[in-house]
Scaffold this motif. Structure first.
Motif, PDB file in Angstrom:
ATOM      1  N   LEU A 109     -17.769 -19.448  -7.171  1.00 31.39           N
ATOM      2  CA  LEU A 109     -17.144 -20.014  -8.367  1.00 31.39           C
ATOM      3  C   LEU A 109     -18.099 -20.842  -9.206  1.00 31.39           C
ATOM      4  CD1 LEU A 109     -13.637 -20.994  -6.951  1.00 31.39           C
ATOM      5  CD2 LEU A 109     -14.400 -18.829  -7.948  1.00 31.39           C
ATOM      6  N   GLU A 124     -16.022 -29.357  -6.332  1.00 30.98           N
ATOM      7  CA  GLU A 124     -14.773 -30.046  -6.677  1.00 30.98           C
ATOM      8  C   GLU A 124     -14.553 -31.268  -5.811  1.00 30.98           C
ATOM      9  OE1 GLU A 124     -12.151 -26.700  -6.163  1.00 30.98           O
ATOM     10  OE2 GLU A 124     -11.874 -27.046  -4.017  1.00 30.98           O
ATOM     11  N   ASN A 166      -3.672 -35.418  -7.972  1.00 32.42           N
ATOM     12  CA  ASN A 166      -3.889 -34.291  -7.058  1.00 32.42           C
ATOM     13  C   ASN A 166      -2.694 -34.038  -6.140  1.00 32.42           C
ATOM     14  OD1 ASN A 166      -6.391 -34.185  -8.197  1.00 32.42           O
ATOM     15  ND2 ASN A 166      -7.527 -34.872  -6.390  1.00 32.42           N
ATOM     16  N   GLU A 167      -1.526 -34.513  -6.543  1.00 35.89           N
ATOM     17  CA  GLU A 167      -0.367 -34.448  -5.657  1.00 35.89           C
ATOM     18  C   GLU A 167       0.024 -33.013  -5.288  1.00 35.89           C
ATOM     19  OE1 GLU A 167      -0.648 -36.196  -8.372  1.00 35.89           O
ATOM     20  OE2 GLU A 167      -0.579 -38.264  -7.659  1.00 35.89           O
ATOM     21  N   GLU A 185      -3.440 -27.954  -2.941  1.00 32.57           N
ATOM     22  CA  GLU A 185      -3.245 -27.384  -1.600  1.00 32.57           C
ATOM     23  C   GLU A 185      -4.485 -26.640  -1.100  1.00 32.57           C
ATOM     24  OE1 GLU A 185       0.335 -25.041  -1.651  1.00 32.57           O
ATOM     25  OE2 GLU A 185       1.557 -26.858  -1.396  1.00 32.57           O
ATOM     26  N   SER A 186      -5.580 -26.786  -1.820  1.00 28.86           N
ATOM     27  CA  SER A 186      -6.814 -26.099  -1.439  1.00 28.86           C
ATOM     28  C   SER A 186      -7.974 -26.959  -1.896  1.00 28.86           C
ATOM     29  CB  SER A 186      -6.862 -24.723  -2.124  1.00 28.86           C
ATOM     30  OG  SER A 186      -8.122 -24.120  -1.936  1.00 28.86           O
ATOM     31  N   VAL A 187      -8.847 -27.310  -0.979  1.00 37.04           N
ATOM     32  CA  VAL A 187      -9.989 -28.173  -1.301  1.00 37.04           C
ATOM     33  C   VAL A 187     -11.216 -27.599  -0.618  1.00 37.04           C
ATOM     34  CG1 VAL A 187     -10.975 -30.497  -1.139  1.00 37.04           C
ATOM     35  CG2 VAL A 187      -8.491 -30.214  -1.363  1.00 37.04           C
ATOM     36  N   PRO A 237     -12.868 -27.713 -15.901  1.00 40.80           N
ATOM     37  CA  PRO A 237     -11.559 -28.315 -15.651  1.00 40.80           C
ATOM     38  C   PRO A 237     -10.725 -27.449 -14.719  1.00 40.80           C
ATOM     39  CG  PRO A 237     -11.715 -27.499 -17.922  1.00 40.80           C
ATOM     40  CD  PRO A 237     -13.075 -27.362 -17.317  1.00 40.80           C
ATOM     41  N   HIS A 238     -10.020 -28.106 -13.785  1.00 46.41           N
ATOM     42  CA  HIS A 238      -9.207 -27.358 -12.825  1.00 46.41           C
ATOM     43  C   HIS A 238      -8.136 -26.555 -13.537  1.00 46.41           C
ATOM     44  CE1 HIS A 238      -7.408 -26.330  -9.028  1.00 46.41           C
ATOM     45  NE2 HIS A 238      -6.269 -26.874  -9.367  1.00 46.41           N
ATOM     46  N   GLN A 239      -7.572 -27.140 -14.566  1.00 43.30           N
ATOM     47  CA  GLN A 239      -6.566 -26.416 -15.343  1.00 43.30           C
ATOM     48  C   GLN A 239      -6.889 -26.521 -16.812  1.00 43.30           C
ATOM     49  OE1 GLN A 239      -2.981 -28.279 -13.618  1.00 43.30           O
ATOM     50  NE2 GLN A 239      -2.355 -26.198 -13.092  1.00 43.30           N
ATOM     51  N   LEU A 240      -6.626 -25.427 -17.509  1.00 49.46           N
ATOM     52  CA  LEU A 240      -6.928 -25.386 -18.934  1.00 49.46           C
ATOM     53  C   LEU A 240      -5.952 -24.394 -19.534  1.00 49.46           C
ATOM     54  CD1 LEU A 240      -9.204 -26.753 -20.636  1.00 49.46           C
ATOM     55  CD2 LEU A 240     -10.445 -24.606 -20.498  1.00 49.46           C
ATOM     56  N   PRO A 274      -7.577 -19.288 -21.646  1.00 47.83           N
ATOM     57  CA  PRO A 274      -8.305 -18.486 -20.646  1.00 47.83           C
ATOM     58  C   PRO A 274      -9.816 -18.520 -20.852  1.00 47.83           C
ATOM     59  CG  PRO A 274      -7.312 -17.055 -22.286  1.00 47.83           C
ATOM     60  CD  PRO A 274      -6.839 -18.446 -22.604  1.00 47.83           C
ATOM     61  N   THR A 275     -10.252 -19.065 -21.971  1.00 50.64           N
ATOM     62  CA  THR A 275     -11.692 -19.134 -22.225  1.00 50.64           C
ATOM     63  C   THR A 275     -12.139 -20.581 -22.349  1.00 50.64           C
ATOM     64  OG1 THR A 275     -11.392 -19.020 -24.623  1.00 50.64           O
ATOM     65  CG2 THR A 275     -11.697 -16.925 -23.456  1.00 50.64           C
ATOM     66  N   GLN A 276     -13.428 -20.763 -22.238  1.00 52.62           N
ATOM     67  CA  GLN A 276     -14.012 -22.092 -22.392  1.00 52.62           C
ATOM     68  C   GLN A 276     -15.320 -21.954 -23.159  1.00 52.62           C
ATOM     69  OE1 GLN A 276     -14.795 -24.041 -18.665  1.00 52.62           O
ATOM     70  NE2 GLN A 276     -15.407 -25.959 -19.602  1.00 52.62           N
ATOM     71  N   THR A 277     -15.529 -22.853 -24.070  1.00 53.85           N
ATOM     72  CA  THR A 277     -16.775 -22.817 -24.841  1.00 53.85           C
ATOM     73  C   THR A 277     -17.744 -23.844 -24.270  1.00 53.85           C
ATOM     74  OG1 THR A 277     -15.600 -22.103 -26.819  1.00 53.85           O
ATOM     75  CG2 THR A 277     -17.775 -23.106 -27.131  1.00 53.85           C
ATOM     76  N   ARG A 291     -22.176 -14.277 -13.763  1.00 55.07           N
ATOM     77  CA  ARG A 291     -21.526 -14.516 -12.470  1.00 55.07           C
ATOM     78  C   ARG A 291     -20.221 -13.741 -12.360  1.00 55.07           C
ATOM     79  NH1 ARG A 291     -17.767 -17.759 -11.027  1.00 55.07           N
ATOM     80  NH2 ARG A 291     -17.930 -19.012 -12.911  1.00 55.07           N
ATOM     81  N   ILE A 335     -21.777 -20.613 -25.936  1.00 56.60           N
ATOM     82  CA  ILE A 335     -21.061 -19.371 -25.650  1.00 56.60           C
ATOM     83  C   ILE A 335     -19.622 -19.679 -25.251  1.00 56.60           C
ATOM     84  CG2 ILE A 335     -23.117 -18.093 -24.916  1.00 56.60           C
ATOM     85  CD1 ILE A 335     -22.397 -18.709 -22.044  1.00 56.60           C
ATOM     86  N   THR A 336     -18.773 -18.719 -25.478  1.00 56.45           N
ATOM     87  CA  THR A 336     -17.387 -18.841 -25.030  1.00 56.45           C
ATOM     88  C   THR A 336     -17.166 -17.789 -23.958  1.00 56.45           C
ATOM     89  OG1 THR A 336     -16.651 -19.644 -27.182  1.00 56.45           O
ATOM     90  CG2 THR A 336     -14.981 -18.698 -25.721  1.00 56.45           C
ATOM     91  N   VAL A 337     -16.805 -18.252 -22.783  1.00 55.48           N
ATOM     92  CA  VAL A 337     -16.674 -17.329 -21.650  1.00 55.48           C
ATOM     93  C   VAL A 337     -15.277 -17.385 -21.054  1.00 55.48           C
ATOM     94  CG1 VAL A 337     -19.105 -17.321 -20.993  1.00 55.48           C
ATOM     95  CG2 VAL A 337     -17.587 -19.093 -20.087  1.00 55.48           C
ATOM     96  N   ARG A 381     -12.670 -17.857 -18.198  1.00 56.26           N
ATOM     97  CA  ARG A 381     -12.664 -18.705 -17.012  1.00 56.26           C
ATOM     98  C   ARG A 381     -12.310 -17.900 -15.758  1.00 56.26           C
ATOM     99  NH1 ARG A 381     -11.535 -23.976 -16.772  1.00 56.26           N
ATOM    100  NH2 ARG A 381      -9.591 -23.625 -15.646  1.00 56.26           N
ATOM    101  N   ASN A 382     -12.719 -18.418 -14.615  1.00 59.31           N
ATOM    102  CA  ASN A 382     -12.409 -17.754 -13.342  1.00 59.31           C
ATOM    103  C   ASN A 382     -10.923 -17.390 -13.243  1.00 59.31           C
ATOM    104  OD1 ASN A 382     -15.036 -18.021 -12.328  1.00 59.31           O
ATOM    105  ND2 ASN A 382     -14.625 -20.046 -11.482  1.00 59.31           N
ATOM    106  N   ALA A 413      -8.902 -16.436 -15.265  1.00 55.00           N
ATOM    107  CA  ALA A 413      -8.415 -15.368 -16.140  1.00 55.00           C
ATOM    108  C   ALA A 413      -8.985 -13.999 -15.807  1.00 55.00           C
ATOM    109  CB  ALA A 413      -8.750 -15.719 -17.601  1.00 55.00           C
ATOM    110  N   ARG A 467      -0.179 -29.583   3.038  1.00 55.47           N
ATOM    111  CA  ARG A 467      -0.716 -30.939   2.853  1.00 55.47           C
ATOM    112  C   ARG A 467      -0.346 -31.862   4.014  1.00 55.47           C
ATOM    113  NH1 ARG A 467      -2.021 -32.848  -2.633  1.00 55.47           N
ATOM    114  NH2 ARG A 467      -1.248 -34.870  -1.891  1.00 55.47           N
TER     115      ARG A 467
END
Lengths: 312, 312, 312, 312
Positions: A105, A109, A137-138, A141-143, A247-250, A253-256, C207, C257-259, C261-262, C264, D159
């Motif tokens: 990944l 984290e 983080n309540e 369930e996966s770390v 970020p864990h959640q966004l 679906p894309t990130q710049t 990746r 770049i805009t990619v 995310r895992n 998605a 948990r």
């Protein structure tokens, strides 16, 4: 290129063998230096803004000589606000926890924890406790705890398993930035393993962080090491640049992101090799005499003799 | 341990920059030395019994400055009598041919050829010619040429593609053992890439050969290199031990081999790092001044100045 | 998510065994289908806008049965305007050229060429010719040709080395988009190897392209394959998204770049497995009877018998 | 070839979702079958002589639904008498402990334990306890626990960390061979991850065991899986052949082993893919309805409906 010139000196590593009491000098305080690039103001990993380091040292009786080091990429919730990272394995004869997920990944984290070989599960368990307990983080369930190790069994009763979860949590919770961060712990000499942690504020993606980590391992070669069979040698590199955070959640679906190009990474590669070399040498300089298990002794580097040798 | 003590000095590498005329000294001839283990009698890869080296040098006009080096694991039909091998990639910015098959099957079945970046396909094609043409290979329909490269475009008109199949075949066919093997070629300085070839007569399987190759790459770090972005750095290691040979065809589905255990490989690891370091230094010492393309000049290492510096 | 829904059907692969004459149906034309996601309008790799495919087929006498396929990520100068890419190796028993640089730098800078096992160097050489000759590449001195292969030696006189550079250049230069792109070539059955090419217009970094390529290889498993020892099985994936292109030169040391995310990428993973499966099945359906070397015959899939079987 | 024909049917895997009560049939008991090679007499991993399996199931209240599975390569001291092994990673989004050492040294030295995601450190800690406590291991100071996981958080209060060291030790200590070994545990459905364990008595070295593990992962593809982003999918393969065992200590620096050649491994590759497929299907068939956390329900495969569907 200004961003780079700021970054380079701010990159440093935590060698396995952290420093001893304050009365012994580092390499430069002794009057020597190595490398070509200037170090940061503290010449410590905490030169990278936001990075926090905590340590728990266990010295008890005649045979407990061990400890825990925690490196936090930033002071926030690192699970929700992951950082890009990568691991390079020079010699996989070690018990590093968390490697496959970092490879897959491209991010970490959790804090990075270093401890002795047989304490890796305890440390990983504590890291899970820490992450599950963080506000926000309540529902986690996966770390994926990242824990490195060296074997301090020469001086330490490693089979005694002295490191407990509270020691690990203390290292994480007392982590801080600034000058004192890395100079107060005891990590007696290992049988050879080395876990290098590289922090940079340069905006590297995980592919180039992996390349960076690989160069940090050259610091071992520059001090004479050669990844002998029994020496598990690893480096992990992460970037603190805000822009490349994961970020864990966004919602999208894309990130710049803005990342450093391949053509611009060579100065950082050199910095990683040089900083790792100097961190290892600083460990040797700062480490004081330790007597431990079965009367085994790790002598300090004899600075007087060294001074004489250098005069010749 | 006798086997090991015989093996160690017999291990050597071919650096990218092979030596110049005979009038310049090697490191030890100059009076210096490096490393802790004793070199073999020739201090050359041909110290490993059976290994043959051939070279073709192309110097024409003002701008052709290139060449071909061929390393043969043994004098027989290497396709029918493969040797265990492995490749370690320090920086994959290169055009190495044949890597995935070596990784998958743990063996090489051709000579290893080194040439310039744009001549890799020509060399690979020549290797196929060579293998298809060997007596006993009349039915062979699949060949995995192993060809490494460095970029000599600073001095050489690399776009001119001066290397032809005949040059490659000549290097293979004139390969020989003994003292003269590696000291007559011209490989002008590359832009940084390095392809290291490690031969050993220790009975290593491909997994430990991969570990050995990785240590040879430390020779680059020991001479100051750090795998900069543009420098494709690779090492390939093979074993000449008869016992671990990989016959192309065998009646039995199993093979009995005697291999060195993990616990015994560390001295070889050190030898690989030291021998690579010395091979690189020898290349620097032996290389003479070359003037090439567009009047570019690669100066020789100024031995006089070096001698003065050392006196201080 | 609209971007994704456009992308998915547009993803396709070129199996090793391209189709035969137009008189045989594809899977869906035969009335069958597989997978859950809808294919693109052409159900071909050229559904990904900009991707061009060219082929040269060599059928001569009784024993030349081979060919060349070229896939161009876009119609421009792919060296100056590289695309992110990654390779996944299911079984490395193959001669794939160019793999280490793709792994290291995360990009391809040439067309991808597929040909027979012993023609890989010829094809790589032609790719270098092509790149050096493109306007704007006058100063290029390093090229990483990506060439995959399968072994067509059952029907083809592979030792005869019928493929010449001109055949390869013709495949590259006649490459085009649109419907006819992949349905006119002859690739006689190989001994088992498979080279899958995946194109997507989704903005994936190297990746996640590597992860995508790994899923495409599942198409082989879905049709009964299991990466037998002798079958070199590879997939290469690239993205045509303009935003993630990798310019050869750029004034800035950074790139924005805009990619994707895992979180998605899973729909694309499924699409890759399904599209590869269907491409392989289409190859089987389209392939007609071929008689070749030594009278060896590759029979076509008997559609009549298949129809009968399906009725039962 | 007799050795092989014995080996093939004796190879089996433990899928993530072990079977439920005895009243539900396996695939073959239901009247269906898959694959082309005959299964072993038990159609279980314990068909490989010497392999022991133990399980601890935790069902408490409405929300504890988890467990531990332990696979012992043999009934002896596995630390002193290691077995060659290798791991293949299809999707590294998981917390597998021990992977880098297995990759580096090609062997495992502990039982393989499978549990839930957040219990990996607890299980690893228990494995260390177990190894340190074995007669003959009094001086052991380094242990590499191999622990895989899946996330059972849909039905289980993951948990809550219900798995304790005693549960893990119980699974190890009660491990046995024979028919009952794998059919009594509860592993509620995971969110997708899968950890496959492959045992064979064929004499494979770690390189070919890695290839074998990779083929076992095809069992997932054969049942429709595609390694979605969140599904950590791994396989570990080991050989029980006495001849390839890796003794922790040996007077000689060399070891003579008889290994299967590359040319002979394809039937095993097919067996691994088929056995993994059947193990996954058996898990689906055997799994009964489970109600767990927050009233979440995992329905059993509706065999009646399936029977009807098959009639059509």
């Amino acid at each position: 290129m200004r961003a780079l010139s700021i970054v380079l000196p701010a990159m440093l590593m935590l060698g396995f063998a952290a420093a001893g009491p304050q009365d012994r000098p580092r390499l430069r305080e002794f009057g020597l230096s190595t490398g070509t690039l200037p170090p940061g103001p503290l010449n410590a990993i905490t030169d990278v803004a936001g990075v926090l380091v905590g340590q728990t040292t266990l010295i008890e009786g005649t045979s407990i000589r061990t400890g825990v080091t925690a490196v936090l990429p930033h002071g926030g919730n690192v699970f929700q606000d992951k950082v890009p990272a990568a691991i390079s394995v020079a010699n996989g004869f070690g018990k590093l926890a968390g490697s496959t997920q970092v490879e897959e990944l491209g991010a970490i984290e959790t804090p990075i924890v270093l401890t002795n070989t047989l304490a890796v599960p305890t440390a990983a368990d504590a890291v899970i406790d820490y992450i599950l307990g963080l506000p926000g983080n309540e529902r986690v369930e996966s770390v994926n705890p990242v824990v490195g190790e060296t074997n301090d069994g020469v001086l330490n009763d490693i089979r005694g398993r002295a490191v407990k979860k509270d020691h690990v949590l203390a290292a994480i919770r007392t982590a801080k930035g600034g000058p004192a961060a890395a100079d107060t712990a005891l990590d007696p000499p290992s049988k050879g393993s080395c876990m290098i942690v590289v922090a940079t504020d340069a905006p590297l993606d995980s592919r180039n962080l992996k390349r960076l980590a690989k160069r940090a391992l050259l610091g071992i070669a520059r001090t004479g090491g050669y990844f002998s069979n029994g020496s598990g040698d690893y480096a992990i590199a992460f970037s603190t640049a805000k822009d490349v955070r994961v970020p864990h959640q966004l919602a999208s679906p894309t990130q710049t992101i803005t990342v450093l190009r391949n053509e611009a990474v060579s100065p950082l590669f050199l910095a990683a090799a040089e900083a790792a070399e100097e961190a290892i040498l600083n460990s040797l300089f700062k480490a004081h005499r330790v007597e431990g298990k079965n009367g085994h002794v790790a002598e300090a580097l004899p600075l007087d003799k060294l001074r004489e040798l250098l005069k010749k």
